[in-house]
Design a protein around this motif. Structure first.
Motif, PDB file in Angstrom:
ATOM      1  N   THR A 157      47.644 -46.128 -82.614  1.00  0.00           N
ATOM      2  CA  THR A 157      48.731 -46.735 -81.855  1.00  0.00           C
ATOM      3  C   THR A 157      48.670 -46.342 -80.387  1.00  0.00           C
ATOM      4  O   THR A 157      48.190 -45.272 -80.030  1.00  0.00           O
TER       5      THR A 157
ATOM      6  N   ARG B 120      54.368 -51.516 -77.848  1.00  0.00           N
ATOM      7  CA  ARG B 120      53.664 -50.636 -78.783  1.00  0.00           C
ATOM      8  C   ARG B 120      52.607 -51.465 -79.506  1.00  0.00           C
ATOM      9  O   ARG B 120      52.883 -52.584 -79.964  1.00  0.00           O
ATOM     10  N   VAL B 121      51.405 -50.934 -79.606  1.00  0.00           N
ATOM     11  CA  VAL B 121      50.300 -51.619 -80.278  1.00  0.00           C
ATOM     12  C   VAL B 121      49.816 -50.751 -81.424  1.00  0.00           C
ATOM     13  O   VAL B 121      49.512 -49.569 -81.230  1.00  0.00           O
TER      14      VAL B 121
ATOM     15  N   ARG C  46      46.901 -50.801 -84.402  1.00  0.00           N
ATOM     16  CA  ARG C  46      45.701 -51.478 -84.899  1.00  0.00           C
ATOM     17  C   ARG C  46      45.199 -50.770 -86.139  1.00  0.00           C
ATOM     18  O   ARG C  46      45.059 -49.548 -86.174  1.00  0.00           O
TER      19      ARG C  46
ATOM     20  N   THR D 261      46.464 -56.244 -86.379  1.00  0.00           N
ATOM     21  CA  THR D 261      47.159 -55.622 -85.251  1.00  0.00           C
ATOM     22  C   THR D 261      48.606 -56.071 -85.218  1.00  0.00           C
ATOM     23  O   THR D 261      48.908 -57.240 -85.480  1.00  0.00           O
TER      24      THR D 261
ATOM     25  N   LEU E 189      51.730 -56.062 -82.460  1.00  0.00           N
ATOM     26  CA  LEU E 189      52.173 -55.870 -81.090  1.00  0.00           C
ATOM     27  C   LEU E 189      53.686 -56.019 -81.084  1.00  0.00           C
ATOM     28  O   LEU E 189      54.213 -57.048 -81.513  1.00  0.00           O
TER      29      LEU E 189
ATOM     30  N   TRP F 196      42.529 -61.435 -84.967  1.00  0.00           N
ATOM     31  CA  TRP F 196      43.488 -61.609 -83.887  1.00  0.00           C
ATOM     32  C   TRP F 196      44.168 -62.981 -83.933  1.00  0.00           C
ATOM     33  O   TRP F 196      44.665 -63.464 -82.926  1.00  0.00           O
TER      34      TRP F 196
ATOM     35  N   SER G 139      52.352 -58.942 -72.313  1.00  0.00           N
ATOM     36  CA  SER G 139      51.561 -58.363 -73.403  1.00  0.00           C
ATOM     37  C   SER G 139      50.889 -59.410 -74.274  1.00  0.00           C
ATOM     38  O   SER G 139      49.798 -59.161 -74.818  1.00  0.00           O
TER      39      SER G 139
ATOM     40  N   THR H 257      47.106 -60.630 -74.300  1.00  0.00           N
ATOM     41  CA  THR H 257      46.035 -59.908 -74.981  1.00  0.00           C
ATOM     42  C   THR H 257      45.597 -60.590 -76.272  1.00  0.00           C
ATOM     43  O   THR H 257      44.488 -60.367 -76.755  1.00  0.00           O
TER      44      THR H 257
ATOM     45  N   ASP I 209      41.028 -52.589 -74.284  1.00  0.00           N
ATOM     46  CA  ASP I 209      41.657 -53.239 -75.434  1.00  0.00           C
ATOM     47  C   ASP I 209      42.198 -54.620 -75.087  1.00  0.00           C
ATOM     48  O   ASP I 209      42.888 -55.237 -75.901  1.00  0.00           O
TER      49      ASP I 209
ATOM     50  N   LEU J  89      44.461 -55.351 -72.867  1.00  0.00           N
ATOM     51  CA  LEU J  89      45.871 -55.298 -72.479  1.00  0.00           C
ATOM     52  C   LEU J  89      45.984 -55.313 -70.958  1.00  0.00           C
ATOM     53  O   LEU J  89      45.283 -54.570 -70.267  1.00  0.00           O
TER      54      LEU J  89
END
Length: 371
Positions: A9, A27-28, A30, A35, A37, A62, A113, A116, A177, A179
Motif C-alpha cells: 500500500t 490510498r493505493v 496492490r 488494485t 484506489l 487494471w 488519481s 493512473t 507506479d 501516479l
C-alpha cells in the motif's frame, strides 16, 4: 473482487494549485488479484464545502470493475455505484447503463488519481498514443457520461492528456507506479509514503460495509434502499394498561455483505439524549439484517436485541403505500410496518394480533432523516 489486506500500500496527498481550493488524500493497495484506489476529496465547490470518498477496484489487468462514490454537499448526502464486467457493459446503481457501453476506465472529474488507471492499463511505449472511452463522473451532480480521451507518452515519465470532446489538454509527470506527481497547473503532489496497515476496526468496517446494493437485487433493492443513512425520532412503547412511555432514539442503515443485504443499528435512548428520570421506552441496542429471498420474492428480516434478549424473524415487502413484515414472538403473530413514508420521514409500527384477530399497537417510532 476484493484486494487482499496484505497488499502493498501507498498513500498520497495532492493539493489543487489551480485555485488553492482543494486537497485529496488517496490510498493505493496492490495485490495478486488487482488494485484498489481509494481516497478522500475535500474541496470548495460553488462556495460550499464538498466532501467525497471513493473506491475503485481494478482487476489484475487494471480494468475498472467496481466504483463507489459517497458525496456530501450543501446538506445533501448522495452515493453512486458503478459496476463493469471488464468487457464494456456497465451498471449504474444496479441498473444497466447503456450510455456507458464501451467505456474502459472511470474518470472521477475532481481527482488526478484516476489518470493512473488508463496509464497502467495501456502500458504505452515512449512516443505512443491511444484513445479511450471513459466513464466520466461529474461533481457535484454525480452525472456519468462517456468521454473520449487521448493519452500520449511523451517521455519516460510524462504523458499528455487530451479531452477529445473539448479543447482541454494537460501534461502529467508520473512516478514509477503511474501516479501523477504534477497534473498540469491543476494538481501537485505534496506527500507520499508507504501506508500504515489498517486497524482491526477499519479492516472490519471495510469487510462489512458495501457502497451500494448488489446488481443481483435488481429493483428489489428499492424496497428498503431508501433507508440508507441516519434517522432520529420519538420512540413510544404502549403498555397493556394504556400508558405510553417515550424516549428519543436513533437508527442507522447501510448496505453490507457485498451489497446483498441491508443492515441497521437501532439505539434507544439516543446516545445524544440527556439522562432522563422516570420510565422511558424500552432500552434497545440491536441490529437487523435484511436479505432478499429471490425464490420467495420477499425480504427476510432477522432482528437481534442483546439488551432485550430477543431474536425475531419476519418476512414481507411492499403492500401498497406501506412495507409490511410478518412474524411471530412466543407463538403470537407480529406485524411491523413502515408507513407515512416521505423523503425525510417515516413511521414504524409494531403490532401483535389478539385472540379476536385484531391488531394491537405495542410500539411506534416516528423518525426523521439526519444523514
Amino acid at each position: 473482487m476484493a484486494v487482499e489486506a496484505t497488499a502493498v500500500t501507498r498513500e498520497l496527498i495532492w493539493r489543487r494549485v489551480m485555485d488553492e481550493l482543494g486537497f485529496e488524500h488517496a490510498r493505493v493497495r496492490r495485490g495478486p488479484e488487482g488494485t484498489e484506489l481509494s481516497g478522500l476529496l475535500l474541496v470548495a465547490e460553488e462556495g460550499a464545502p464538498l466532501r467525497a470518498e471513493y473506491s475503485i477496484v481494478c482487476d489484475g489487468a487494471w480494468r475498472t470493475r467496481r466504483v463507489s462514490v459517497t458525496q456530501s454537499w450543501r446538506g445533501e448526502h448522495r452515493t453512486l455505484t458503478l459496476e463493469h464486467d471488464g468487457a464494456g457493459l456497465w451498471r449504474k446503481n444496479g441498473q444497466v447503463a447503456e450510455e456507458l457501453k464501451g467505456c474502459t476506465d472511470v474518470d472521477l472529474g475532481l481527482t488526478p488519481s484516476t489518470n493512473t488507471l488508463p496509464i497502467n492499463r495501456l502500458r504505452l511505449g515512449e512516443g505512443a498514443r491511444a484513445e479511450i472511452l471513459a466513464a466520466w463522473v461529474r461533481f457535484p451532480s454525480l452525472e456519468v457520461l462517456p468521454a473520449r480521451q487521448g493519452y500520449t507518452r511523451t517521455g519516460p515519465a510524462r504523458y499528455r492528456y487530451e479531452n477529445l470532446g473539448g479543447d482541454f489538454t494537460a501534461m502529467m509527470d508520473v512516478d514509477a507506479d503511474g501516479l501523477p506527481i504534477d497534473y498540469g497547473d491543476i494538481w501537485r503532489r505534496l506527500a507520499e509514503a508507504p501506508a500504515s496497515p489498517l486497524s482491526a476496526k477499519q479492516a472490519f468496517v471495510e469487510a462489512l460495509l458495501s457502497p451500494g446494493p448488489s446488481s443481483e437485487l435488481g429493483d428489489a433493492a428499492d424496497t428498503f434502499g431508501w433507508l440508507v443513512g441516519g434517522w432520529e425520532g420519538t420512540i413510544q412503547d404502549h403498555d397493556a394498561d394504556g400508558s405510553v412511555r417515550e424516549s428519543p432514539g436513533e437508527w442507522w442503515f447501510h448496505w453490507v455483505l457485498d451489497g446483498r443485504a441491508l443492515q441497521d443499528v437501532f439505539i434507544v435512548p439516543s446516545r445524544r439524549a440527556p439522562a432522563r428520570p422516570g420510565p422511558g421506552a424500552n432500552k434497545r441496542y440491536g441490529t437487523t439484517v435484511r436479505s432478499f429471498d429471490r425464490a420467495e420474492g420477499r425480504w427476510q428480516i432477522t432482528w437481534v436485541s442483546p439488551t432485550g434478549g430477543v431474536i425475531n424473524r419476519l418476512a414481507g415487502g411492499r403492500d401498497g403505500e406501506r412495507l409490511v413484515l410478518l412474524g411471530e414472538h412466543h407463538g403470537r403473530p407480529l406485524r411491523w410496518s413502515f408507513s407515512d413514508i416521505g423523503p425525510d420521514r417515516f413511521t414504524w409500527r409494531g403490532e401483535v394480533r389478539e385472540a379476536d384477530g385484531t391488531w394491537k399497537l405495542q410500539s411506534r417510532f416516528d423518525m426523521r432523516r439526519i444523514a
